[in-house]
Design a protein around this motif. Structure first.
Motif, PDB file in Angstrom:
ATOM      1  N   ARG A   1       5.454   2.164  -8.113  1.00  0.00           N
ATOM      2  CA  ARG A   1       4.010   2.069  -8.318  1.00  0.00           C
ATOM      3  C   ARG A   1       3.388   3.334  -8.899  1.00  0.00           C
ATOM      4  NH1 ARG A   1       5.291  -2.495  -8.177  1.00  0.00           N
ATOM      5  NH2 ARG A   1       4.930  -3.983  -6.509  1.00  0.00           N
ATOM      6  N   GLY A   2       4.156   4.412  -9.000  1.00  0.00           N
ATOM      7  CA  GLY A   2       3.617   5.631  -9.596  1.00  0.00           C
ATOM      8  C   GLY A   2       2.883   6.524  -8.631  1.00  0.00           C
ATOM      9  N   PHE A   3       2.712   6.105  -7.385  1.00  0.00           N
ATOM     10  CA  PHE A   3       2.026   6.901  -6.369  1.00  0.00           C
ATOM     11  C   PHE A   3       2.699   6.589  -5.039  1.00  0.00           C
ATOM     12  CE2 PHE A   3      -1.921   7.573  -3.629  1.00  0.00           C
ATOM     13  CZ  PHE A   3      -1.808   8.965  -3.659  1.00  0.00           C
ATOM     14  N   SER A   4       3.096   7.624  -4.292  1.00  0.00           N
ATOM     15  CA  SER A   4       3.938   7.399  -3.116  1.00  0.00           C
ATOM     16  C   SER A   4       3.178   6.953  -1.877  1.00  0.00           C
ATOM     17  CB  SER A   4       4.725   8.675  -2.791  1.00  0.00           C
ATOM     18  OG  SER A   4       3.860   9.709  -2.348  1.00  0.00           O
ATOM     19  N   ASP A   5       1.899   7.291  -1.792  1.00  0.00           N
ATOM     20  CA  ASP A   5       1.153   7.012  -0.565  1.00  0.00           C
ATOM     21  C   ASP A   5       0.541   5.611  -0.599  1.00  0.00           C
ATOM     22  OD1 ASP A   5       0.251   7.527   1.952  1.00  0.00           O
ATOM     23  OD2 ASP A   5      -1.507   8.653   1.330  1.00  0.00           O
ATOM     24  N   ILE A   6       1.407   4.616  -0.774  1.00  0.00           N
ATOM     25  CA  ILE A   6       1.004   3.207  -0.792  1.00  0.00           C
ATOM     26  C   ILE A   6       1.869   2.467   0.223  1.00  0.00           C
ATOM     27  CG2 ILE A   6       0.860   1.088  -2.153  1.00  0.00           C
ATOM     28  CD1 ILE A   6       0.557   2.804  -4.639  1.00  0.00           C
ATOM     29  N   THR A   7       1.249   1.666   1.052  1.00  0.00           N
ATOM     30  CA  THR A   7       2.007   0.908   2.052  1.00  0.00           C
ATOM     31  C   THR A   7       2.787  -0.207   1.379  1.00  0.00           C
ATOM     32  OG1 THR A   7       0.330   1.372   3.731  1.00  0.00           O
ATOM     33  CG2 THR A   7       1.856  -0.447   4.167  1.00  0.00           C
ATOM     34  N   PRO A   8       4.099  -0.252   1.565  1.00  0.00           N
ATOM     35  CA  PRO A   8       4.890  -1.315   0.930  1.00  0.00           C
ATOM     36  C   PRO A   8       4.597  -2.677   1.543  1.00  0.00           C
ATOM     37  CG  PRO A   8       6.253  -0.055   2.455  1.00  0.00           C
ATOM     38  CD  PRO A   8       4.934   0.663   2.362  1.00  0.00           C
ATOM     39  N   ASP A   9       4.722  -3.722   0.742  1.00  0.00           N
ATOM     40  CA  ASP A   9       4.513  -5.057   1.282  1.00  0.00           C
ATOM     41  C   ASP A   9       5.733  -5.482   2.113  1.00  0.00           C
ATOM     42  OD1 ASP A   9       6.511  -5.859  -0.499  1.00  0.00           O
ATOM     43  OD2 ASP A   9       5.063  -6.462  -2.017  1.00  0.00           O
TER      44      ASP A   9
END
Length: 313
Positions: free
Chosen positions: A42-50
């Motif tokens: 996604r290009g940004f690490s601080d995203i909660t995975p589904d």
């Protein structure tokens, strides 16, 4: 595929692993793997995975053993992403098909390698991921300990000591904090399923990230047209722009073009090195001299010579 984590060096706890310490080790390792995967996809690490991606991040403790002489060894079993995330589109900013050949543990090893590399300023890491790498330091209970991570030859082993986290900390500190920006340009290369947006500005191409599905659904009307975007600019360790996270967008006003520009957060030192490295037709010395006019008065002779050394490294 099996991976090994080995802990050596602590006389009082060599070969033993207390339950709370095991919990910290597994949690911090999993957090690095999660952020590294989201950064690749996604290009940004601080995203909660589904839910689907959480399953792909499974890391199973296959065995644990130890002795006072050999230290503690953990065997981790992981499955390649090619088997767990089939059909998931890759990195929102550029193709990252190689991620399919990796595993969660491989991402952990590669993240540490990137942060500790001599060219770490050009590493493709972001601040949240570096914070997770720094948090791994809590696993050390003494200055004498050494952590080894490997998968028995396929990927180069990473060796971690407490001192290594000083370099990781400096790299994290070197990344500018996100800041509010306004960019104006023509919307291009949109791929809704990946949240990808491209904005062609007068200063160059800007990667624009839309985490909000509503924004993705509604901004389609600007495809191929000019748009003004307000959001948070995120940067790389070298100060160059990574992407802009959209917060608002609108039809361009008369003054938008004047006030908007491609964000940059490079220091004077970084600007000199970046521009000199980009020069392909002249030597590093002549390139640096040709671009240093605007900033030459800001640095001393000693610092100027040090920059020359940096370019040749």
């Amino acid at each position: 595929m099996n991976y090994d984590i080995k802990i050596l060096g602590e006389d009082e706890d060599n070969g033993l692993l207390e339950f709370d310490r095991l919990k910290l080790l597994t949690k911090s390792t999993k957090d690095i793997a999660t952020k590294a995967l989201m950064f690749r996809l996604r290009g940004f690490s601080d995203i909660t995975p589904d839910k689907h991606l959480k399953k792909a991040l499974a890391m199973r403790l296959q065995s644990i053993s130890g002795s006072g002489h050999d230290g503690t060894s953990l065997t981790i079993d992981c499955i390649h992403f090619s088997e767990t995330i089939k059909g998931v589109q890759m990195d929102m900013f550029k193709p990252q098909e190689e991620v399919l050949q990796l595993t969660p543990m491989a991402l952990v090893i590669k993240s540490f390698q990137s942060a500790l590399n001599d060219d770490s300023e050009d590493a493709d890491l972001d601040k949240p991921l570096l914070k997770s790498l720094m948090s791994f330091k809590k696993n050390f209970i003494s200055d004498n300990e050494i952590f080894y991570m490997a998968n028995r030859g396929t990927i180069a082993e990473v060796r971690l000591t407490k001192d290594d986290f000083q370099k990781i900390g400096r790299l994290e500190d070197s990344i500018p904090e996100p800041k509010k920006v306004i960019v104006h340009g023509q919307l291009d290369e949109m791929k809704v399923s990946k949240g990808k947006l491209g904005l062609q500005t007068e200063q160059g191409f800007v990667n624009v990230f839309a985490n909000d599905k509503t924004i993705l659904e509604n901004i389609v009307g600007f495809m191929g047209k000019e748009v003004t975007i307000s959001g948070m600019a995120h940067y790389k360790p070298n100060g160059q722009l990574s992407f802009v996270e959209i917060q608002e967008y609108s039809k361009p006003g008369a003054r938008d073009k004047f006030f908007s520009k491609k964000p940059t957060a490079m220091t004077a030192h970084q600007q000199l090195l970046f521009q000199a490295k980009q020069s392909k037709k002249s030597s590093s010395l002549s390139a640096l001299k040709s671009i240093s006019g605007l900033l030459r008065d800001e640095i001393g002779e000693e610092q100027f010579q040090e920059m020359l050394k940096d370019i040749h490294r």
